[in-house]
Design an enzyme around this catalytic site. Structure first.
Site, PDB file in Angstrom:
ATOM      1  N   LYS A  97       2.149  -3.654   6.775  1.00 38.76           N
ATOM      2  CA  LYS A  97       2.546  -3.667   5.358  1.00 38.76           C
ATOM      3  C   LYS A  97       4.057  -3.487   5.247  1.00 38.76           C
ATOM      4  O   LYS A  97       4.717  -4.164   4.457  1.00 38.76           O
ATOM      5  CB  LYS A  97       1.807  -2.565   4.584  1.00 38.76           C
ATOM      6  CG  LYS A  97       0.317  -2.813   4.428  1.00 38.76           C
ATOM      7  CD  LYS A  97       0.021  -4.025   3.568  1.00 38.76           C
ATOM      8  CE  LYS A  97      -1.437  -4.412   3.538  1.00 38.76           C
ATOM      9  NZ  LYS A  97      -1.710  -5.719   2.961  1.00 38.76           N
ATOM     10  N   SER A 105       0.841  -1.192   0.000  1.00 33.98           N
ATOM     11  CA  SER A 105       0.000   0.000   0.000  1.00 33.98           C
ATOM     12  C   SER A 105       0.880   1.247   0.000  1.00 33.98           C
ATOM     13  O   SER A 105       1.988   1.240   0.559  1.00 33.98           O
ATOM     14  CB  SER A 105      -0.845  -0.021   1.276  1.00 33.98           C
ATOM     15  OG  SER A 105      -1.438   1.234   1.506  1.00 33.98           O
ATOM     16  N   TYR A 133      -1.782  -0.774  10.950  1.00 36.03           N
ATOM     17  CA  TYR A 133      -2.012  -1.350   9.610  1.00 36.03           C
ATOM     18  C   TYR A 133      -0.805  -1.084   8.708  1.00 36.03           C
ATOM     19  O   TYR A 133      -0.273  -1.990   8.061  1.00 36.03           O
ATOM     20  CB  TYR A 133      -3.290  -0.756   8.996  1.00 36.03           C
ATOM     21  CG  TYR A 133      -3.430  -1.080   7.519  1.00 36.03           C
ATOM     22  CD1 TYR A 133      -3.755  -2.366   7.104  1.00 36.03           C
ATOM     23  CD2 TYR A 133      -3.197  -0.100   6.538  1.00 36.03           C
ATOM     24  CE1 TYR A 133      -3.859  -2.676   5.753  1.00 36.03           C
ATOM     25  CE2 TYR A 133      -3.309  -0.404   5.196  1.00 36.03           C
ATOM     26  CZ  TYR A 133      -3.633  -1.686   4.798  1.00 36.03           C
ATOM     27  OH  TYR A 133      -3.728  -1.992   3.457  1.00 36.03           O
TER      28      TYR A 133
HETATM   29  P1  NAD Z   1     -10.969  -7.232   1.261  1.00 38.31           P
HETATM   30  O1  NAD Z   1     -11.203  -7.230   2.720  1.00 38.31           O
HETATM   31  O2  NAD Z   1     -12.126  -7.035   0.352  1.00 38.31           O
HETATM   32  O3  NAD Z   1     -10.242  -8.596   0.834  1.00 38.31           O
HETATM   33  C1  NAD Z   1      -9.420  -9.332   1.706  1.00 38.31           C
HETATM   34  C2  NAD Z   1      -9.842 -10.789   1.591  1.00 38.31           C
HETATM   35  O4  NAD Z   1      -9.012 -11.580   2.453  1.00 38.31           O
HETATM   36  C3  NAD Z   1     -11.285 -11.039   2.022  1.00 38.31           C
HETATM   37  O5  NAD Z   1     -11.903 -11.893   1.095  1.00 38.31           O
HETATM   38  C4  NAD Z   1     -11.153 -11.692   3.397  1.00 38.31           C
HETATM   39  O6  NAD Z   1     -12.240 -12.568   3.671  1.00 38.31           O
HETATM   40  C5  NAD Z   1      -9.830 -12.436   3.247  1.00 38.31           C
HETATM   41  N1  NAD Z   1      -9.112 -12.655   4.502  1.00 38.31           N
HETATM   42  C6  NAD Z   1      -8.825 -11.743   5.470  1.00 38.31           C
HETATM   43  N2  NAD Z   1      -8.113 -12.310   6.463  1.00 38.31           N
HETATM   44  C7  NAD Z   1      -7.955 -13.618   6.116  1.00 38.31           C
HETATM   45  C8  NAD Z   1      -7.306 -14.718   6.719  1.00 38.31           C
HETATM   46  N3  NAD Z   1      -6.696 -14.593   7.905  1.00 38.31           N
HETATM   47  N4  NAD Z   1      -7.315 -15.911   6.079  1.00 38.31           N
HETATM   48  C9  NAD Z   1      -7.948 -16.052   4.880  1.00 38.31           C
HETATM   49  N5  NAD Z   1      -8.565 -15.041   4.248  1.00 38.31           N
HETATM   50  C10 NAD Z   1      -8.578 -13.836   4.868  1.00 38.31           C
HETATM   51  O7  NAD Z   1      -9.828  -6.145   0.969  1.00 38.31           O
HETATM   52  P2  NAD Z   1      -9.288  -5.580  -0.419  1.00 38.31           P
HETATM   53  O8  NAD Z   1      -9.661  -4.148  -0.505  1.00 38.31           O
HETATM   54  O9  NAD Z   1      -9.622  -6.490  -1.526  1.00 38.31           O
HETATM   55  O10 NAD Z   1      -7.725  -5.617  -0.101  1.00 38.31           O
HETATM   56  C11 NAD Z   1      -6.914  -6.706  -0.464  1.00 38.31           C
HETATM   57  C12 NAD Z   1      -5.504  -6.451   0.008  1.00 38.31           C
HETATM   58  O11 NAD Z   1      -5.027  -5.227  -0.543  1.00 38.31           O
HETATM   59  C13 NAD Z   1      -5.365  -6.305   1.532  1.00 38.31           C
HETATM   60  O12 NAD Z   1      -4.160  -6.947   1.921  1.00 38.31           O
HETATM   61  C14 NAD Z   1      -5.266  -4.818   1.731  1.00 38.31           C
HETATM   62  O13 NAD Z   1      -4.526  -4.485   2.883  1.00 38.31           O
HETATM   63  C15 NAD Z   1      -4.525  -4.378   0.479  1.00 38.31           C
HETATM   64  N6  NAD Z   1      -4.789  -2.980   0.116  1.00 38.31           N
HETATM   65  C16 NAD Z   1      -6.078  -2.548  -0.040  1.00 38.31           C
HETATM   66  C17 NAD Z   1      -6.331  -1.209  -0.356  1.00 38.31           C
HETATM   67  C18 NAD Z   1      -7.729  -0.691  -0.474  1.00 38.31           C
HETATM   68  O14 NAD Z   1      -7.917   0.513  -0.371  1.00 38.31           O
HETATM   69  N7  NAD Z   1      -8.726  -1.526  -0.709  1.00 38.31           N
HETATM   70  C19 NAD Z   1      -5.245  -0.333  -0.535  1.00 38.31           C
HETATM   71  C20 NAD Z   1      -3.946  -0.813  -0.391  1.00 38.31           C
HETATM   72  C21 NAD Z   1      -3.733  -2.151  -0.063  1.00 38.31           C
HETATM   73  C1  WQD Z   2      -9.738   9.705   0.732  1.00 35.81           C
HETATM   74  C2  WQD Z   2     -10.000  11.188   0.962  1.00 35.81           C
HETATM   75  C3  WQD Z   2     -10.375  11.752   3.282  1.00 35.81           C
HETATM   76  C4  WQD Z   2     -14.165   9.574   3.745  1.00 35.81           C
HETATM   77  C5  WQD Z   2      -7.051   4.731   2.972  1.00 35.81           C
HETATM   78  C6  WQD Z   2      -5.989   4.071   3.803  1.00 35.81           C
HETATM   79  C7  WQD Z   2      -4.852   3.623   2.926  1.00 35.81           C
HETATM   80  C8  WQD Z   2      -5.351   2.750   1.782  1.00 35.81           C
HETATM   81  C9  WQD Z   2      -6.492   3.368   1.052  1.00 35.81           C
HETATM   82  C10 WQD Z   2      -5.159   0.430   2.384  1.00 35.81           C
HETATM   83  C11 WQD Z   2      -9.291  11.754   2.199  1.00 35.81           C
HETATM   84  C12 WQD Z   2     -11.618  12.013   2.464  1.00 35.81           C
HETATM   85  C13 WQD Z   2     -12.984  10.111   3.244  1.00 35.81           C
HETATM   86  C14 WQD Z   2     -15.250  10.463   4.068  1.00 35.81           C
HETATM   87  C15 WQD Z   2     -13.891  12.325   3.327  1.00 35.81           C
HETATM   88  N1  WQD Z   2      -5.849   1.484   2.241  1.00 35.81           N
HETATM   89  N2  WQD Z   2     -12.867  11.458   3.033  1.00 35.81           N
HETATM   90  N3  WQD Z   2     -15.069  11.796   3.817  1.00 35.81           N
HETATM   91  O1  WQD Z   2      -7.366   7.798   3.676  1.00 35.81           O
HETATM   92  O2  WQD Z   2      -6.400   8.117   1.345  1.00 35.81           O
HETATM   93  O3  WQD Z   2      -6.488   5.865   2.320  1.00 35.81           O
HETATM   94  O4  WQD Z   2      -7.501   3.803   1.975  1.00 35.81           O
HETATM   95  O5  WQD Z   2      -3.982   0.280   2.258  1.00 35.81           O
HETATM   96  O6  WQD Z   2      -3.947   2.947   3.745  1.00 35.81           O
HETATM   97  O7  WQD Z   2      -5.518   5.011   4.764  1.00 35.81           O
HETATM   98  O8  WQD Z   2      -8.595   6.923   1.629  1.00 35.81           O
HETATM   99  O9  WQD Z   2     -10.947   6.885   0.875  1.00 35.81           O
HETATM  100  O10 WQD Z   2     -10.453   6.996   3.355  1.00 35.81           O
HETATM  101  O11 WQD Z   2      -9.992   8.986   1.940  1.00 35.81           O
HETATM  102  O12 WQD Z   2     -13.794  13.534   3.131  1.00 35.81           O
HETATM  103  O13 WQD Z   2     -16.299  10.023   4.546  1.00 35.81           O
HETATM  104  O14 WQD Z   2     -11.410  11.353   1.220  1.00 35.81           O
HETATM  105  O15 WQD Z   2     -10.211  12.728   4.262  1.00 35.81           O
HETATM  106  O16 WQD Z   2      -8.920  13.069   1.890  1.00 35.81           O
HETATM  107  P1  WQD Z   2      -7.190   7.292   2.321  1.00 35.81           P
HETATM  108  P2  WQD Z   2     -10.073   7.375   1.975  1.00 35.81           P
END
Ligand code: NAD
Ligand code: WQD
Length: 337
Positions: free
Chosen positions: A152, A124, A148
């Protein structure tokens, strides 16, 4: 190739599953459905008309995971499984370290037992901490501002050391920026359990009438309109980046961190306006104080992905909002119960 997806039923996993099946790979999904529904997998099967293997299990269950990997014998593992809510990680840090860090250690041990040396990891942009300059390239200093983010960072370090210790190993650390949107069909998408933490799912739920008003967290940032700026990346582009990373991991050894973003920043109000246009609905909002821990602006330098993976983001903010709206309006309650 044979591809093993941990967390393949989740938001990014299900979109990647679709791309990987479309690229004619054989797939096994390993998920405990703690934050997803088997319905997502059924929809991918319907969309691709392809069968794939599924195993229900927790990645921390070493025996179950090692059995699944040894039986499937993957060429590459794509590791999505983990917890992802920043606020929850501050309240329950041990749950995050257990799932994300211990879970990955369990996965690497099981991969070693199964003779698999290649992994693509869901990292991330949070690993960059407070930006010291923009756009963020992969050499930007790393730090974490919450548990979190720590998980990562720790997993990135573990994978780097694992590659150093094993001649044949390959790890691609994909640093996602802000994944949003849904597949063009509107059949799969993001389905948050509770009140969404993230902007785009919150905005979609306001548009569909599930929530009344969006709170805009901060209107006094040093950005063009005072609201926070982020690099939103279409989940289908992100899924395609995984397909390219799988091919890269199979052909290269060593560890590479690669940004997955568009390089374009959009403000909260840009997102609101684009979503109003895509949905034809108005999104009522109020200005609220800054959210603790937020930064003014974050966006990627995406050149390394182009150079190493031959991948470029193709979809813009309008595409993201149109697809998110299609998913939300066709599935107002997500995958349901
Ligand atoms: P998500 O929660 O939709 O998907 C994660 C999946 O992993 C789910 O299906 C959940 O059931 C499964 N899971 C969780 N813990 C588990 C475990 N212990 N054993 C087996 N399965 C398990 O999330 P996502 O948005 O699809 O994110 C996927 C990955 O990408 C995560 O590692 C997340 O940290 C990373 N990521 C997400 C974002 C985002 O904004 N969505 C941003 C950066 C990184
Ligand atoms: C985006 C913008 C908020 C909600 C997060 C995690 C990051 C990554 C992605 C996993 C910001 C604003 C939000 C609301 C708002 N996840 N906002 N009203 O914070 O950039 O990133 O998700 O790895 O680690 O921190 O994403 O979508 O929460 O926010 O004004 O109800 O929207 O302040 O400027 P963020 P976000």
């Amino acid at each position: 190739m044979r591809i093993f997806l941990t967390g393949g039923a989740g938001y990014i996993g299900s979109h990647t599953l679709l791309e990987v099946l479309s690229a004619a790979h054989e797939v096994c999904v390993y998920d405990d459905y703690s934050n997803s529904a088997p319905a997502a997998l059924a929809r991918v099967e319907q969309l691709t008309n392809r069968k794939f293997k599924t195993v229900t299990g927790d990645i921390r269950d070493q025996v179950s995971l090692a059995t699944a990997l040894t039986e499937f014998k993957p060429d590459v593992v794509v590791h999505f499984a983990g917890k992802k809510a920043v606020g929850e990680s501050v309240e329950k840090p041990l749950m995050y370290y257990e799932n994300n860090v211990s879970g990955t250690l369990s996965l690497l041990r099981a991969m070693e037992a199964a003779g698999c040396n290649r992994i693509v990891f869901s990292s991330s942009a949070t690993v960059y901490g407070e930006p010291q300059y923009l756009p963020l390239d992969e050499n930007h200093p790393l730090s974490a501002t919450n548990p979190y983010g720590q998980t990562k960072l720790m997993v990135e370090h573990i994978l780097r050391d694992w590659c150093t210790a094993r001649d044949q190993a390959s790890a691609v650390l994909l640093r996602y920026f802000n994944p949003v949107g849904a597949h063009d069909s509107g059949m799969i998408g993001e389905d948050p359990n509770d009140i969404p933490n993230n902007l785009m799912p919150f905005v979609s739920q306001v548009a569909v009438g599930r929530r009344e008003t969006l709170q805009v967290f901060g209107s006094d940032y040093d950005t063009p309109d005072g609201t926070g700026v982020r690099d939103y990346i279409h989940v289908v582009d992100l899924a395609k980046a995984h397909a390219a990373a799988i091919v890269y991991a199979a052909a290269h050894k060593g560890c590479e961190a690669i940004n997955v973003g568009t390089g374009q920043g959009s403000s909260v109000l840009d997102v609101v306006r684009a979503f109003e246009k895509a949905s034809g609905r108005s999104i009522p909002y109020t200005m609220a104080p800054r959210r603790p821990g937020d930064v003014a602006a974050l966006y990627a330098q995406p050149d390394k992905a182009r150079t190493l993976l031959g991948w470029d983001a193709e979809r813009d903010l309008a595409d993201m909002c149109v697809s998110a709206w299609k998913w939300q309006s066709q599935n107002p309650d997500g995958y349901g119960d």
